[in-house]
Enzyme design. Structure first.
Site, PDB file in Angstrom:
ATOM      1  N   GLU A  36       6.171   0.300  31.164  1.00 55.97           N
ATOM      2  CA  GLU A  36       7.242   1.302  31.115  1.00 55.97           C
ATOM      3  C   GLU A  36       8.587   0.648  31.424  1.00 55.97           C
ATOM      4  OE1 GLU A  36       7.916   4.510  30.261  1.00 55.97           O
ATOM      5  OE2 GLU A  36       9.921   4.097  31.046  1.00 55.97           O
ATOM      6  N   ARG A 110       7.978  19.848  33.035  1.00 57.79           N
ATOM      7  CA  ARG A 110       7.441  18.594  32.478  1.00 57.79           C
ATOM      8  C   ARG A 110       7.144  17.556  33.557  1.00 57.79           C
ATOM      9  NH1 ARG A 110       9.872  16.343  27.621  1.00 57.79           N
ATOM     10  NH2 ARG A 110      10.399  18.351  26.795  1.00 57.79           N
ATOM     11  N   TYR A 222      11.931  30.701  29.781  1.00 60.92           N
ATOM     12  CA  TYR A 222      10.567  31.017  30.234  1.00 60.92           C
ATOM     13  C   TYR A 222      10.381  30.551  31.678  1.00 60.92           C
ATOM     14  CZ  TYR A 222       9.634  26.216  28.487  1.00 60.92           C
ATOM     15  OH  TYR A 222       9.682  24.873  28.210  1.00 60.92           O
ATOM     16  N   ASP A 299       6.058  10.554  19.775  1.00 58.85           N
ATOM     17  CA  ASP A 299       7.359  10.566  19.099  1.00 58.85           C
ATOM     18  C   ASP A 299       7.623   9.267  18.340  1.00 58.85           C
ATOM     19  OD1 ASP A 299       7.951  13.079  19.987  1.00 58.85           O
ATOM     20  OD2 ASP A 299       9.704  12.524  21.182  1.00 58.85           O
TER      21      ASP A 299
HETATM   22  C1  LIG Z   1      14.921  20.077  24.255  1.00 56.72           C
HETATM   23  C2  LIG Z   1      13.501  19.674  24.002  1.00 56.72           C
HETATM   24  C3  LIG Z   1      12.475  20.562  24.262  1.00 56.72           C
HETATM   25  C4  LIG Z   1      11.149  20.204  23.999  1.00 56.72           C
HETATM   26  N1  LIG Z   1      10.166  21.113  24.252  1.00 56.72           N
HETATM   27  C5  LIG Z   1       8.889  20.791  23.971  1.00 56.72           C
HETATM   28  C6  LIG Z   1       7.840  21.727  24.242  1.00 56.72           C
HETATM   29  O1  LIG Z   1       8.096  22.832  24.732  1.00 56.72           O
HETATM   30  N2  LIG Z   1       6.557  21.371  23.948  1.00 56.72           N
HETATM   31  C7  LIG Z   1       6.247  20.152  23.413  1.00 56.72           C
HETATM   32  O2  LIG Z   1       5.061  19.887  23.170  1.00 56.72           O
HETATM   33  N3  LIG Z   1       7.223  19.251  23.166  1.00 56.72           N
HETATM   34  C8  LIG Z   1       8.522  19.524  23.439  1.00 56.72           C
HETATM   35  N4  LIG Z   1       9.503  18.611  23.213  1.00 56.72           N
HETATM   36  C9  LIG Z   1       9.137  17.306  22.653  1.00 56.72           C
HETATM   37  C10 LIG Z   1       8.561  16.388  23.723  1.00 56.72           C
HETATM   38  O3  LIG Z   1       9.462  16.291  24.805  1.00 56.72           O
HETATM   39  C11 LIG Z   1       8.335  14.991  23.141  1.00 56.72           C
HETATM   40  O4  LIG Z   1       7.722  15.099  21.884  1.00 56.72           O
HETATM   41  C12 LIG Z   1       7.408  14.190  24.050  1.00 56.72           C
HETATM   42  O5  LIG Z   1       7.964  14.057  25.333  1.00 56.72           O
HETATM   43  C13 LIG Z   1       7.136  12.813  23.441  1.00 56.72           C
HETATM   44  O6  LIG Z   1       6.360  12.052  24.315  1.00 56.72           O
HETATM   45  P1  LIG Z   1       6.186  10.493  24.077  1.00 56.72           P
HETATM   46  O7  LIG Z   1       5.329  10.011  25.202  1.00 56.72           O
HETATM   47  O8  LIG Z   1       5.753  10.242  22.679  1.00 56.72           O
HETATM   48  O9  LIG Z   1       7.656   9.882  24.186  1.00 56.72           O
HETATM   49  P2  LIG Z   1       8.647   9.828  25.434  1.00 56.72           P
HETATM   50  O10 LIG Z   1       8.472  11.002  26.318  1.00 56.72           O
HETATM   51  O11 LIG Z   1       9.996   9.569  24.881  1.00 56.72           O
HETATM   52  O12 LIG Z   1       8.157   8.550  26.243  1.00 56.72           O
HETATM   53  C14 LIG Z   1       8.433   7.240  25.799  1.00 56.72           C
HETATM   54  C15 LIG Z   1       8.418   6.316  27.019  1.00 56.72           C
HETATM   55  O13 LIG Z   1       8.543   4.965  26.558  1.00 56.72           O
HETATM   56  C16 LIG Z   1       9.475   4.278  27.376  1.00 56.72           C
HETATM   57  N5  LIG Z   1      10.030   3.197  26.557  1.00 56.72           N
HETATM   58  C17 LIG Z   1      10.871   3.309  25.497  1.00 56.72           C
HETATM   59  N6  LIG Z   1      11.127   2.109  24.964  1.00 56.72           N
HETATM   60  C18 LIG Z   1      10.419   1.210  25.702  1.00 56.72           C
HETATM   61  C19 LIG Z   1      10.260  -0.198  25.623  1.00 56.72           C
HETATM   62  N7  LIG Z   1      10.885  -0.925  24.696  1.00 56.72           N
HETATM   63  N8  LIG Z   1       9.469  -0.820  26.539  1.00 56.72           N
HETATM   64  C20 LIG Z   1       8.814  -0.100  27.492  1.00 56.72           C
HETATM   65  N9  LIG Z   1       8.924   1.246  27.594  1.00 56.72           N
HETATM   66  C21 LIG Z   1       9.705   1.892  26.708  1.00 56.72           C
HETATM   67  C22 LIG Z   1      10.492   5.349  27.753  1.00 56.72           C
HETATM   68  O14 LIG Z   1      11.203   4.993  28.917  1.00 56.72           O
HETATM   69  C23 LIG Z   1       9.592   6.563  27.951  1.00 56.72           C
HETATM   70  O15 LIG Z   1       9.099   6.660  29.278  1.00 56.72           O
HETATM   71  C24 LIG Z   1      10.845  18.928  23.476  1.00 56.72           C
HETATM   72  C25 LIG Z   1      11.868  18.020  23.231  1.00 56.72           C
HETATM   73  C26 LIG Z   1      13.187  18.375  23.507  1.00 56.72           C
HETATM   74  C27 LIG Z   1      14.276  17.365  23.229  1.00 56.72           C
END
Ligand SMILES: Cc1cc2nc3c(=O)[nH]c(=O)nc-3n(C[C@H](O)[C@H](O)[C@H](O)COP(=O)(O)OP(=O)(O)OC[C@H]3O[C@@H](n4cnc5c(N)ncnc54)[C@H](O)[C@@H]3O)c2cc1C
Length: 394
Positions: A36, A110, A222, A299
């Protein structure tokens, strides 16, 4: 002979990366390392909606009860007219809903979800968590991967998973499609004591997940933390996006955009913390999440607008299928290909429909009148439109 249980290095310790680590450990991987970038594992932001497709995966990980303890189970998902103030349509999320989908609709903080995943990872003897390292590049050959970091350290494994979010470095290595697509929309979000929102909306109580919708804007409300706090997300399109203005999506624009809204909406928006704004991004669905021994998840693989509240839910689904793929009798590379094959169509559909749903929410004029006319005729128990998303095997 090829090992079917390779060591795995995960880039990114968000919801997707941690859920993947737990699923991989559950499926017999003895050595999972999560790298991370942040100095500490954590989450920023406020609430998160967890639909039954996410609750199902949390249950498989043995975490549903602990997440549900601090979450809230809303009575209904409601659309209201942000301008006129009245209710347009609703979907009941009570016992009828849970009976149909087998799992509840939860709304959580979250931080609480991330903490539950993190605690489970910490307790697992098969998972190592490393914070404060930024991955820059992954090298691979026919037997393994080497994950390289900005500080010169490197981590060897049999497989690497890019769960590094919307601006994924691993995605750039695999797909190379540059920066994600902005839409000129921004969000301001945060939690406030639920009583403050009840006072500003004039409601008797807040037990629903409510979206107030209007032209080029909406406000989500909510309860979280067992109903003590209210999560609010105000989203709007900035007229200054892409123009000559030095800044766009500012708090002043937020206020101006919601000026035409009904009083409960206007008053609620003033309660939101405006110190940080989130720009809204997505991408076109793009195949190529897997290259040999490297795969994308969450994502990084399928960034989507949050309008269907599914980004994290889809990351949890990814983690589930990834876990099942690592024991592939034809070898890990075949397993990863199967993972993409099983996930791509589904995640792409959610990505595309999230964008469409945003357009439906944000329309105005006669299109909005037509939308509302049709939606007002729905029954609160008409679940068919969401079966494709929430049923285990639609
Ligand atoms: C306003 C808003 C509301 C939302 N509401 C919802 C909801 O109600 N329900 C839902 O299901 N989703 C919701 N989402 C979407 C959800 O937040 C994301 O889809 C989800 O958090 C993605 O998770 P992830 O683990 O793929 O990515 P992230 O949460 O972005 O995690 C990626 C991690 O990788 C780390 N990282 C990045 N680059 C590097 C690197 N080069 N080396 C090491 N570490 C790195 C980052 O620091 C981070 O900790 C919402 C999004 C937004 C913007």
């Amino acid at each position: 002979m090829k090992s079917h249980k390779p060591d795995v290095v995960i880039v990114g310790g968000g919801i997707g990366g941690l859920a993947a680590a737990l699923q991989l450990a559950r499926h017999g991987i003895q050595n999972v390392t999560v790298l991370e970038r942040a100095e500490e594992f954590g989450e920023v932001g406020a609430g998160l909606q967890l639909a039954p497709n996410a609750s199902r995966v949390l249950d498989e990980l043995g975490l549903l009860d602990s997440v549900a303890r601090t979450a809230f189970c809303p009575s209904r998902l409601v659309l209201r007219d942000a301008i006129g103030g009245d209710e347009i349509t609703a979907l009941r999320t009570d016992d009828h809903f849970t009976a149909r989908y087998g799992y509840p609709y939860l709304v959580a903080h979250r931080v609480d979800l991330h903490r539950a995943l993190l605690d489970a990872c910490t307790e697992s003897e098969n998972i190592t968590l490393v914070a404060g390292v930024t991955v820059t590049h992954i090298k691979q050959n026919s037997t393994g991967v080497q994950v390289r970091c900005a500080d010169g350290t490197a981590y060897d494994g049999g497989v690497a998973i890019g769960a590094d979010g919307i601006n994924s470095a691993v995605r750039q290595q695999l797909i190379g499609d540059g920066v994600p697509k902005g839409a000129g929309y921004v969000a301001y979000r945060g939690t406030v004591p639920v009583d403050e929102v009840i006072e500003s909306t004039g409601a008797r109580e807040l037990t629903d997940m409510v979206i107030w919708i209007g032209p080029s804007m909406h406000l989500v409300q909510y309860p979280v933390r067992g109903g003590q706090l209210c999560n609010q997300v105000a989203v709007f399109r900035s007229d200054n996006y892409g123009g000559d203005a030095h800044e766009w999506g500012t708090p002043a624009e937020l206020e101006a955009r919601f000026e035409m809204a009904a009083a409960p909406v206007r008053r609620s928006v003033t309660l939101i913390d405006t110190s940080r704004r989130w720009e809204m991004f997505d991408r076109e669905p793009t195949a190529g999440w897997v290259d040999g021994r490297i795969a994308l998840l969450g994502d990084a693989a399928h960034p989507m607008f949050q309008y269907l509240a599914q980004g994290a839910c889809q990351a949890l689904e990814d983690a589930q299928i990834l876990g099942r793929s690592v024991g592939d009798p034809q070898g890990i590379e075949h397993g990863l290909k199967q993972y993409e094959e099983q996930r791509f169509a589904r995640a792409s559909t959610v990505q595309t429909r999230a964008r469409m749903f945003g357009e439906v929410l944000h329309t105005g004029g006669s299109m909005a009148a037509m939308r509302d006319y049709m939606l007002r005729r729905r029954s609160e128990l008409d679940y068919e439109p969401v079966d494709w998303l929430y049923l285990a095997n639609p």
